[in-house]
Design a protein around this motif. Sequence first.
Motif, PDB file in Angstrom:
ATOM      1  N   GLN A   6      37.974  18.320  38.804  1.00  9.01           N
ATOM      2  CA  GLN A   6      37.552  18.853  37.637  1.00  9.01           C
ATOM      3  C   GLN A   6      36.401  20.067  38.212  1.00  9.01           C
ATOM      4  N   GLY A   7      37.347  20.909  38.943  1.00  6.04           N
ATOM      5  CA  GLY A   7      36.414  22.085  39.082  1.00  6.04           C
ATOM      6  C   GLY A   7      35.392  22.249  40.181  1.00  6.04           C
ATOM      7  N   ARG A   8      34.904  20.969  40.743  1.00  9.94           N
ATOM      8  CA  ARG A   8      33.831  20.567  41.640  1.00  9.94           C
ATOM      9  C   ARG A   8      34.408  20.879  43.065  1.00  9.94           C
ATOM     10  N   HIS A   9      33.133  21.030  44.014  1.00  4.16           N
ATOM     11  CA  HIS A   9      33.489  20.887  45.269  1.00  4.16           C
ATOM     12  C   HIS A   9      34.634  21.974  45.919  1.00  4.16           C
ATOM     13  N   LEU A  10      34.403  23.478  45.623  1.00  2.00           N
ATOM     14  CA  LEU A  10      35.298  24.388  45.959  1.00  2.00           C
ATOM     15  C   LEU A  10      35.441  24.296  47.280  1.00  2.00           C
ATOM     16  N   GLY A  17      44.451  34.143  49.357  1.00  2.00           N
ATOM     17  CA  GLY A  17      45.244  33.447  48.376  1.00  2.00           C
ATOM     18  C   GLY A  17      44.346  32.383  47.848  1.00  2.00           C
ATOM     19  N   ASP A  18      43.353  31.680  48.254  1.00  4.18           N
ATOM     20  CA  ASP A  18      42.529  30.628  47.698  1.00  4.18           C
ATOM     21  C   ASP A  18      41.800  31.197  46.664  1.00  4.18           C
ATOM     22  N   VAL A  19      41.215  32.579  46.778  1.00  6.49           N
ATOM     23  CA  VAL A  19      40.433  33.237  45.452  1.00  6.49           C
ATOM     24  C   VAL A  19      41.599  33.333  44.287  1.00  6.49           C
ATOM     25  N   LEU A  20      42.575  33.895  44.692  1.00  4.79           N
ATOM     26  CA  LEU A  20      43.877  34.274  43.683  1.00  4.79           C
ATOM     27  C   LEU A  20      44.140  32.900  43.017  1.00  4.79           C
ATOM     28  N   THR A  21      44.099  31.737  43.624  1.00  9.37           N
ATOM     29  CA  THR A  21      44.482  30.558  42.797  1.00  9.37           C
ATOM     30  C   THR A  21      43.321  29.965  42.121  1.00  9.37           C
ATOM     31  N   GLU A  22      42.098  29.903  42.754  1.00  5.09           N
ATOM     32  CA  GLU A  22      41.131  29.534  42.109  1.00  5.09           C
ATOM     33  C   GLU A  22      40.556  30.135  40.904  1.00  5.09           C
ATOM     34  N   VAL A  23      40.830  31.782  40.983  1.00  2.00           N
ATOM     35  CA  VAL A  23      40.220  32.421  39.875  1.00  2.00           C
ATOM     36  C   VAL A  23      41.403  32.737  38.863  1.00  2.00           C
ATOM     37  N   TYR A  24      42.569  32.971  39.210  1.00  2.00           N
ATOM     38  CA  TYR A  24      43.640  33.360  38.462  1.00  2.00           C
ATOM     39  C   TYR A  24      44.581  32.254  38.113  1.00  2.00           C
ATOM     40  N   GLY A  25      44.597  31.104  38.876  1.00  2.00           N
ATOM     41  CA  GLY A  25      45.587  30.168  38.637  1.00  2.00           C
ATOM     42  C   GLY A  25      46.929  30.154  39.393  1.00  2.00           C
ATOM     43  N   TYR A  26      47.483  29.165  39.560  1.00  2.00           N
ATOM     44  CA  TYR A  26      48.600  29.053  40.563  1.00  2.00           C
ATOM     45  C   TYR A  26      49.710  30.210  40.087  1.00  2.00           C
TER      46      TYR A  26
END
Length: 245
Positions: free
Chosen positions: A153-157, A68-77
Amino acid sequence: MENDTSPAPAPQTPQFRYYDLVMAAFVTILLLSNLIGASKPSYITLPGIGQWSFGAGVLFFPVSYIIGDVLTEVYGYARARRVIWTGFGALAFMAFMAWVVVSLPPAAGWPGQESYEFVFGNSWRIVLASMVAFWVGEFANSFVLAKMKVWTQGRHLWMRTIGSTVVGQGLDSLIFYPLAFWGLAGWPVELLWQVVLSQWLIKTAWEAFLTPVTYLVVGALKRAEKVEVYDTDTDFSPFATSTKS
Protein backbone atom coordinates in the motif's frame (compact mmCIF):
# COMPACT_ATOMS: atom_id res chain seq x y z
CA MET A 1 -34.53 22.58 -29.87
CA GLU A 2 -31.97 20.38 -31.56
CA ASN A 3 -30.30 17.59 -29.64
CA ASP A 4 -26.59 17.93 -29.16
CA THR A 5 -25.16 14.76 -30.70
CA SER A 6 -21.51 15.78 -30.57
CA PRO A 7 -19.30 13.16 -28.91
CA ALA A 8 -18.22 13.71 -25.34
CA PRO A 9 -14.65 14.92 -25.00
CA ALA A 10 -12.15 12.11 -24.49
CA PRO A 11 -10.43 12.04 -21.11
CA GLN A 12 -7.12 13.80 -21.26
CA THR A 13 -3.90 11.85 -20.83
CA PRO A 14 -1.84 13.22 -17.95
CA GLN A 15 0.94 15.50 -19.14
CA PHE A 16 4.13 14.86 -17.20
CA ARG A 17 6.87 17.46 -17.00
CA TYR A 18 9.86 15.20 -16.39
CA TYR A 19 8.93 11.80 -17.82
CA ASP A 20 10.86 12.37 -21.08
CA LEU A 21 13.93 13.58 -19.20
CA VAL A 22 13.93 10.50 -16.97
CA MET A 23 13.59 8.32 -20.09
CA ALA A 24 16.55 10.09 -21.72
CA ALA A 25 18.70 9.57 -18.61
CA PHE A 26 17.76 5.89 -18.51
CA VAL A 27 18.67 5.26 -22.16
CA THR A 28 21.90 7.26 -21.93
CA ILE A 29 23.23 5.31 -18.95
CA LEU A 30 22.10 2.03 -20.50
CA LEU A 31 23.98 2.64 -23.76
CA LEU A 32 27.15 3.97 -22.18
CA SER A 33 27.42 1.22 -19.58
CA ASN A 34 26.99 -1.44 -22.26
CA LEU A 35 29.32 0.25 -24.73
CA ILE A 36 32.17 1.11 -22.37
CA GLY A 37 32.23 -1.33 -19.49
CA ALA A 38 30.37 -4.54 -20.28
CA SER A 39 33.19 -6.77 -21.52
CA LYS A 40 36.08 -5.70 -19.27
CA PRO A 41 36.73 -7.75 -16.12
CA SER A 42 38.51 -5.90 -13.32
CA TYR A 43 39.33 -6.82 -9.73
CA ILE A 44 39.84 -5.66 -6.18
CA THR A 45 42.12 -7.25 -3.59
CA LEU A 46 40.28 -8.52 -0.51
CA PRO A 47 42.13 -9.34 2.72
CA GLY A 48 42.39 -13.07 3.21
CA ILE A 49 40.85 -13.79 -0.20
CA GLY A 50 43.11 -12.14 -2.75
CA GLN A 51 41.92 -10.83 -6.08
CA TRP A 52 38.15 -10.78 -6.53
CA SER A 53 36.96 -10.16 -10.07
CA PHE A 54 33.98 -8.11 -11.24
CA GLY A 55 32.74 -6.61 -14.49
CA ALA A 56 33.81 -2.99 -14.89
CA GLY A 57 30.38 -1.94 -16.12
CA VAL A 58 28.90 -2.71 -12.72
CA LEU A 59 30.06 0.66 -11.44
CA PHE A 60 27.54 2.52 -13.60
CA PHE A 61 25.00 0.08 -15.05
CA PRO A 62 23.03 -0.25 -11.76
CA VAL A 63 22.08 3.42 -12.08
CA SER A 64 19.79 2.39 -14.95
CA TYR A 65 17.98 0.06 -12.56
CA ILE A 66 17.63 2.84 -10.01
CA ILE A 67 16.11 5.05 -12.70
CA GLY A 68 13.87 2.11 -13.65
CA ASP A 69 12.71 1.96 -10.04
CA VAL A 70 11.95 5.67 -10.11
CA LEU A 71 10.00 5.30 -13.35
CA THR A 72 7.84 2.47 -12.03
CA GLU A 73 7.30 4.06 -8.61
CA VAL A 74 6.36 7.49 -9.96
CA TYR A 75 4.80 6.81 -13.38
CA GLY A 76 3.66 3.18 -13.07
CA TYR A 77 4.54 -0.08 -14.78
CA ALA A 78 2.86 0.75 -18.09
CA ARG A 79 4.96 3.87 -18.67
CA ALA A 80 8.10 2.13 -17.41
CA ARG A 81 7.38 -0.59 -19.99
CA ARG A 82 7.50 2.02 -22.74
CA VAL A 83 10.90 3.20 -21.51
CA ILE A 84 12.24 -0.36 -21.34
CA TRP A 85 11.25 -0.97 -24.95
CA THR A 86 12.85 2.36 -25.91
CA GLY A 87 16.08 1.24 -24.27
CA PHE A 88 15.85 -2.13 -25.98
CA GLY A 89 15.47 -0.43 -29.36
CA ALA A 90 18.41 1.85 -28.61
CA LEU A 91 20.57 -1.18 -27.75
CA ALA A 92 19.57 -2.86 -31.00
CA PHE A 93 20.45 0.23 -33.04
CA MET A 94 23.76 0.65 -31.21
CA ALA A 95 24.67 -2.95 -32.04
CA PHE A 96 23.70 -2.46 -35.70
CA MET A 97 25.61 0.81 -36.00
CA ALA A 98 28.72 -0.71 -34.40
CA TRP A 99 28.58 -3.64 -36.84
CA VAL A 100 28.25 -1.34 -39.86
CA VAL A 101 31.03 1.04 -38.79
CA VAL A 102 33.47 -1.74 -37.88
CA SER A 103 32.73 -3.58 -41.13
CA LEU A 104 33.46 -0.58 -43.35
CA PRO A 105 36.96 -0.76 -44.90
CA PRO A 106 39.32 1.76 -43.30
CA ALA A 107 40.93 4.49 -45.35
CA ALA A 108 44.46 3.73 -46.51
CA GLY A 109 47.01 4.44 -43.80
CA TRP A 110 44.53 4.68 -40.92
CA PRO A 111 46.12 2.78 -38.00
CA GLY A 112 43.09 2.39 -35.75
CA GLN A 113 41.10 -0.44 -37.36
CA GLU A 114 42.42 -3.21 -35.10
CA SER A 115 41.78 -1.18 -31.95
CA TYR A 116 38.37 -0.18 -33.27
CA GLU A 117 37.43 -3.80 -33.83
CA PHE A 118 38.62 -4.74 -30.35
CA VAL A 119 36.58 -2.02 -28.66
CA PHE A 120 33.44 -1.91 -30.80
CA GLY A 121 33.44 -5.23 -32.62
CA ASN A 122 31.50 -7.18 -30.02
CA SER A 123 30.52 -10.64 -31.12
CA TRP A 124 26.93 -11.57 -31.77
CA ARG A 125 27.02 -13.48 -28.46
CA ILE A 126 27.77 -10.38 -26.40
CA VAL A 127 25.18 -8.32 -28.23
CA LEU A 128 22.50 -10.99 -27.87
CA ALA A 129 23.37 -11.63 -24.23
CA SER A 130 23.24 -7.94 -23.39
CA MET A 131 19.86 -7.42 -25.01
CA VAL A 132 18.25 -10.56 -23.56
CA ALA A 133 19.61 -9.91 -20.07
CA PHE A 134 18.47 -6.29 -20.15
CA TRP A 135 14.98 -7.18 -21.36
CA VAL A 136 14.39 -9.92 -18.79
CA GLY A 137 16.03 -8.08 -15.89
CA GLU A 138 14.32 -4.74 -16.41
CA PHE A 139 10.85 -6.18 -16.86
CA ALA A 140 11.31 -8.40 -13.81
CA ASN A 141 12.53 -5.41 -11.79
CA SER A 142 9.59 -3.24 -12.80
CA PHE A 143 7.03 -6.02 -12.28
CA VAL A 144 8.26 -6.87 -8.78
CA LEU A 145 8.38 -3.22 -7.69
CA ALA A 146 4.88 -2.48 -9.03
CA LYS A 147 3.40 -5.55 -7.36
CA MET A 148 5.16 -4.82 -4.07
CA LYS A 149 3.84 -1.25 -4.11
CA VAL A 150 0.28 -2.59 -4.24
CA TRP A 151 0.97 -5.24 -1.59
CA THR A 152 2.57 -2.73 0.80
CA GLN A 153 0.00 0.00 0.00
CA GLY A 154 2.78 2.38 -0.93
CA ARG A 155 4.81 1.92 2.25
CA HIS A 156 8.46 0.89 2.65
CA LEU A 157 9.92 2.21 -0.60
CA TRP A 158 13.35 0.89 0.42
CA MET A 159 11.97 -2.64 0.60
CA ARG A 160 10.49 -2.36 -2.90
CA THR A 161 13.57 -0.91 -4.57
CA ILE A 162 16.02 -3.36 -3.00
CA GLY A 163 13.69 -6.35 -3.39
CA SER A 164 13.06 -5.66 -7.07
CA THR A 165 16.78 -5.16 -7.65
CA VAL A 166 17.62 -8.51 -6.06
CA VAL A 167 15.34 -10.18 -8.60
CA GLY A 168 16.03 -8.03 -11.66
CA GLN A 169 19.79 -7.67 -11.30
CA GLY A 170 20.11 -11.32 -10.33
CA LEU A 171 18.43 -12.40 -13.56
CA ASP A 172 20.43 -9.85 -15.56
CA SER A 173 23.80 -11.10 -14.27
CA LEU A 174 22.80 -14.77 -14.45
CA ILE A 175 21.80 -14.42 -18.10
CA PHE A 176 24.41 -12.02 -19.47
CA TYR A 177 27.76 -13.43 -18.43
CA PRO A 178 27.21 -17.14 -19.14
CA LEU A 179 25.46 -16.37 -22.43
CA ALA A 180 28.17 -13.92 -23.53
CA PHE A 181 31.41 -15.50 -22.30
CA TRP A 182 30.90 -19.20 -21.51
CA GLY A 183 33.68 -21.20 -23.13
CA LEU A 184 35.69 -18.21 -24.37
CA ALA A 185 39.43 -17.90 -23.80
CA GLY A 186 40.20 -15.75 -20.78
CA TRP A 187 36.92 -16.65 -19.12
CA PRO A 188 37.43 -19.87 -17.11
CA VAL A 189 34.31 -21.20 -15.42
CA GLU A 190 35.54 -20.14 -11.96
CA LEU A 191 36.06 -16.55 -13.12
CA LEU A 192 32.72 -16.51 -14.90
CA TRP A 193 30.68 -17.47 -11.85
CA GLN A 194 32.76 -15.22 -9.61
CA VAL A 195 31.89 -12.28 -11.86
CA VAL A 196 28.20 -13.27 -11.91
CA LEU A 197 28.09 -13.35 -8.11
CA SER A 198 30.09 -10.13 -7.84
CA GLN A 199 27.79 -8.33 -10.28
CA TRP A 200 24.71 -9.38 -8.36
CA LEU A 201 26.10 -8.40 -4.96
CA ILE A 202 27.61 -5.11 -6.08
CA LYS A 203 24.49 -4.04 -7.99
CA THR A 204 22.29 -4.80 -5.00
CA ALA A 205 24.70 -3.01 -2.68
CA TRP A 206 24.63 0.03 -5.01
CA GLU A 207 20.85 0.07 -4.82
CA ALA A 208 20.91 -0.08 -1.03
CA PHE A 209 23.63 2.58 -0.78
CA LEU A 210 21.76 4.99 -3.05
CA THR A 211 18.38 4.45 -1.37
CA PRO A 212 18.42 7.96 0.22
CA VAL A 213 18.97 9.44 -3.25
CA THR A 214 16.11 7.34 -4.62
CA TYR A 215 13.83 8.65 -1.86
CA LEU A 216 14.75 12.26 -2.69
CA VAL A 217 14.23 11.83 -6.44
CA VAL A 218 10.95 9.91 -6.06
CA GLY A 219 9.59 12.45 -3.59
CA ALA A 220 10.56 15.42 -5.76
CA LEU A 221 9.05 13.89 -8.91
CA LYS A 222 5.78 12.95 -7.20
CA ARG A 223 5.40 16.47 -5.88
CA ALA A 224 6.24 18.00 -9.25
CA GLU A 225 4.02 15.66 -11.27
CA LYS A 226 1.23 15.57 -8.63
CA VAL A 227 0.79 11.83 -9.14
CA GLU A 228 0.65 8.62 -7.13
CA VAL A 229 0.24 5.53 -9.31
CA TYR A 230 -0.84 2.08 -8.12
CA ASP A 231 -0.84 -0.74 -10.67
CA THR A 232 -4.01 -2.41 -9.45
CA ASP A 233 -5.61 -2.98 -12.88
CA THR A 234 -2.51 -2.90 -15.09
CA ASP A 235 -1.89 -5.36 -17.90
CA PHE A 236 1.59 -6.60 -16.98
CA SER A 237 2.34 -8.23 -20.32
CA PRO A 238 5.63 -6.87 -21.68
CA PHE A 239 3.94 -6.67 -25.09
CA ALA A 240 0.89 -4.61 -24.11
CA THR A 241 0.74 -1.15 -25.66
CA SER A 242 -1.39 0.80 -23.19
CA THR A 243 0.32 3.45 -21.09
CA LYS A 244 -2.51 3.57 -18.58
CA SER A 245 -1.84 2.09 -15.14
